[in-house]
Design a protein around this motif. Sequence first.
Motif, mmCIF file in Angstrom:
data_model
loop_
_atom_site.group_PDB
_atom_site.id
_atom_site.type_symbol
_atom_site.label_atom_id
_atom_site.label_comp_id
_atom_site.label_asym_id
_atom_site.label_seq_id
_atom_site.Cartn_x
_atom_site.Cartn_y
_atom_site.Cartn_z
ATOM 1 N N HIS A 43 0.304 -1.166 -0.181
ATOM 2 C CA HIS A 43 0.109 -0.168 0.508
ATOM 3 C C HIS A 43 0.817 1.354 0.088
ATOM 4 C CE1 HIS A 43 -3.237 -2.370 1.097
ATOM 5 N NE2 HIS A 43 -2.549 -2.752 1.753
ATOM 6 N N LEU A 44 -0.066 2.514 -0.342
ATOM 7 C CA LEU A 44 1.360 2.740 -0.124
ATOM 8 C C LEU A 44 2.266 3.496 -1.577
ATOM 9 C CD1 LEU A 44 0.799 4.858 3.197
ATOM 10 C CD2 LEU A 44 -0.964 5.929 0.731
ATOM 11 N N HIS A 45 2.088 3.356 -2.893
ATOM 12 C CA HIS A 45 3.534 3.390 -3.615
ATOM 13 C C HIS A 45 2.544 4.272 -5.140
ATOM 14 C CE1 HIS A 45 6.852 1.723 -5.436
ATOM 15 N NE2 HIS A 45 5.916 0.575 -6.907
ATOM 16 N N ARG A 46 3.257 4.717 -4.839
ATOM 17 C CA ARG A 46 2.309 6.435 -5.379
ATOM 18 C C ARG A 46 2.659 5.681 -6.973
ATOM 19 N NH1 ARG A 46 0.986 10.434 -4.277
ATOM 20 N NH2 ARG A 46 1.301 11.316 -2.951
ATOM 21 N N PRO A 47 3.291 4.647 -7.712
ATOM 22 C CA PRO A 47 3.114 4.495 -9.114
ATOM 23 C C PRO A 47 2.037 3.973 -9.113
ATOM 24 C CG PRO A 47 5.657 5.003 -8.351
ATOM 25 C CD PRO A 47 4.680 4.643 -7.272
ATOM 26 N N GLY A 48 2.021 2.790 -8.199
ATOM 27 C CA GLY A 48 0.125 2.226 -8.517
ATOM 28 C C GLY A 48 0.584 0.857 -8.008
ATOM 29 N N TYR A 49 -0.126 0.226 -7.119
ATOM 30 C CA TYR A 49 0.132 -1.590 -6.856
ATOM 31 C C TYR A 49 -0.928 -2.035 -7.305
ATOM 32 C CZ TYR A 49 2.222 -5.867 -4.666
ATOM 33 O OH TYR A 49 3.262 -7.271 -5.174
ATOM 34 N N HIS A 50 -1.991 -2.945 -7.731
ATOM 35 C CA HIS A 50 -3.131 -3.444 -7.295
ATOM 36 C C HIS A 50 -3.208 -4.571 -6.428
ATOM 37 C CE1 HIS A 50 -2.846 -3.622 -12.322
ATOM 38 N NE2 HIS A 50 -2.355 -3.390 -12.161
#
Length: 320
Positions: A43-50
Amino acid sequence: MRLGLYLNLYGTPDERPQLADAVEQAKLAEEAGFEWVVLGERHLHRPGYHEILTSMTWLAAHTSRIGIATAGIVAPLYDPVVLAETLAHIDVLSGGRLTAGLVLGYRPEEFALYGVTQAERVARFEEGLEILTRLWTSDEVTYDGKFTSIQDAYLSPRPVQTPRPRLWNGGRVSAVLERTARMCDGWTTSFNELDADLPGKIAEYLSYPRGDASLGQEVILCREGYCAPTSQDARQALEEPLRDLYDAYTGWKRTSTDAARYTQGWDDIVSRSVIGSPAECADRLAHYEEMGADGIILRIQPPGMPQSDALRAIEAFGNL
């Protein structure tokens, strides 16, 4: 040796939509004879994480035989009743292919996001796991705990697997190994666990008494993996994206005792991985089998590796 494929769930602005790359890899892994596709959580990974649970459902819908596993869900962040119900339904929708791997978690910002006190994570983990397993296996559950109280609760439908889906737990300290033997069915290592430390850790894990409801004591090793025609080809494809991932881990794991392992050089990484030519990878798999591994989860595609490179490596492992 049973192999799992650890899927890359990191998102990028130009990513193909709807987990297309992960679905393509999962289908190829199924054809290649892999035992599981395996998902992690962040969580809270700015590029994105599904998101992990909906991604599991999506992958189950696009495959037919391969196991759907996690390594792992940060269990203390969840309401255990919601987690039990969601995972049970994933097992139903997949036709009984779920393996639920759980972890305590380590990032302070993730606990803050969910409003959970990190100091309570062990107590929340154990209470949540007890509620989850009882809901999966009992007609009715009443439980009065420190964090959750339920009265005459039940799941309908319950999981397809009998008596329940298998549970893994990840971690490296003695308390985790004891808890895994007592409450779960398999232990998953970290990707950076040193080969020199593994025999002792495996022996320690197997020495702890199994809980009455345990379904076994599987040893599942998580390893970096890349198979190519030559070891140099493997290095050329993997080194740069893996180094970028390790640089990120150095920041994420700033509060963990193993953070320094992500600053190691290429030779150190290879010495605890399954990387190289087909013959070298086969030797490494045999090495881990002799060590006592029941399965190996391979992280083949760090963020930034082209899809074509990942697919070639998956196919190569299938041909070993």
